[in-house]
Design an enzyme around this catalytic site. Structure first.
Site, PDB file in Angstrom:
ATOM      1  CE  LYS A 138      -3.304   2.648   2.767  1.00 52.35           C
ATOM      2  NZ  LYS A 138      -4.292   2.660   3.858  1.00 52.35           N
ATOM      3  CG  HIS A 277      -7.331 -22.890 -38.776  1.00 50.18           C
ATOM      4  ND1 HIS A 277      -7.242 -22.371 -40.045  1.00 50.18           N
ATOM      5  CD2 HIS A 277      -6.115 -22.725 -38.215  1.00 50.18           C
ATOM      6  CE1 HIS A 277      -6.016 -21.914 -40.250  1.00 50.18           C
ATOM      7  NE2 HIS A 277      -5.316 -22.116 -39.140  1.00 50.18           N
TER       8      HIS A 277
END
Length: 316
Positions: A138, A277
């Protein structure tokens, strides 16, 4: 904004490369604070180190469950160095700034894999470590945080270039990694405790780790990456596979391999599946795997131009 490191707090479960880290930090005359096993290990290396209980003037409690959970620790980590009130608070309490936190947690995931003993599992839920790491992350404008030994080398190299300092960019990058680390840790604990109470808990968290960068996405102009679910300990899918040779994979390679493998797994007889594909362009069974391969190949008019071939047995 570069920030010179004057004081570092080190508390690590994973002590690999710890000696390497301490040896290099000592070159900058950094004050080292540590606790428990880490303190003893650092002292055994022959380096100066201040034990947390001496630093806070407060003893460890509850068999070590309470060590770093002290205002002097967290005020030192969280203080805004440009805030006059913060600096006055530190001075009034005789506290000092902590510029770097090096911490990794009790090995909850590892313990979970080797025992069903709930008491042992619960004892490996770290509290103080994540609290320090979150505080440092933080306050990354002023405080650095390191959660993995693999980062020691790069951090020390930057400190060498910057005379013992870390850049703001690096501190922010480390902060992001730190919050990912605590999130990953907490999700493992949450999943364990929830499953103990409810077969269908309200929340379950997946943990996904980068496996590899891919050559491109579905199309050449797109980027892609392959992530695996680390919470799946019994992977029997493409995520458990290892590439032995060939060029870097693309998204289509991964997708086609997954489709072919999942399809061929459904057969008990010798089987071969060819996918290109996302289209299954050759599927065949045979008396043996070679026959299945020959039949699948004969039915596939596109295989000459490349495709993914999956077998459910070894092709000798």
């Amino acid at each position: 904004m570069n920030k010179r490191i004057k004081t570092a707090l080190i508390s690590v479960s994973d002590k690999s490369k710890l000696k390497f880290l301490i040896k290099n930090l000592s070159k900058y005359k950094i004050k080292i604070i540590s606790s428990g096993g880490t303190y003893k290990t650092i002292k055994s290396y022959g380096y100066k180190c201040t034990e947390v209980s001496k630093f806070t003037n407060f003893p460890e409690l509850l068999d070590g469950r309470v060590k770093t959970l002290h205002p002097k620790i967290h005020a030192g980590i969280l203080s805004d160095r440009d805030n006059k009130k913060h600096m006055k608070d530190l001075k009034d309490q005789n506290f000092e700034e902590i510029d770097l936190v090096v911490c990794n947690f009790y090995p909850f995931d590892k313990v979970l894999k080797i025992t069903n003993n709930n008491d042992k599992i619960v004892e490996n839920i770290d509290v103080g470590g994540p609290a320090m790491v979150r505080a440092a992350a933080k306050n990354n404008l002023y405080t650095g945080v390191i959660v993995e030994p693999e980062d020691y080398g790069n951090i020390l190299e930057e400190m060498k270039e910057n005379k013992g300092s870390l850049s703001l960019q690096t501190r922010r990058k480390l902060a992001a990694k730190a919050f990912s680390h605590t999130a990953n840790y907490d999700s493992a604990i949450s999943n364990y405790l929830n499953r103990q109470q409810d077969k269908n808990p309200k929340f379950l968290f997946g943990k996904y780790e980068l496996r590899q960068e891919l050559r491109y996405g579905e199309n050449p102009h797109q980027s892609a990456a392959f992530y695996i679910d680390t919470s799946d300990t019994n992977r029997s899918n493409i995520s458990a596979a290892k590439q032995l040779q060939g060029k870097e994979l693309s998204y289509n390679n991964i997708a086609d391999t997954d489709a072919a493998y999942e399809c061929v797994k459904t057969f008990d007889e010798p089987a071969c599946v060819i996918v290109k594909h996302a289209n299954p362009c050759g599927i065949a069974l045979g008396n043996n795997i070679l026959e299945a391969y020959q039949r699948a190949f004969a039915s596939d008019e596109t295989s000459a131009f490349g495709g993914i071939i999956a077998f459910n047995q070894s092709l000798d």
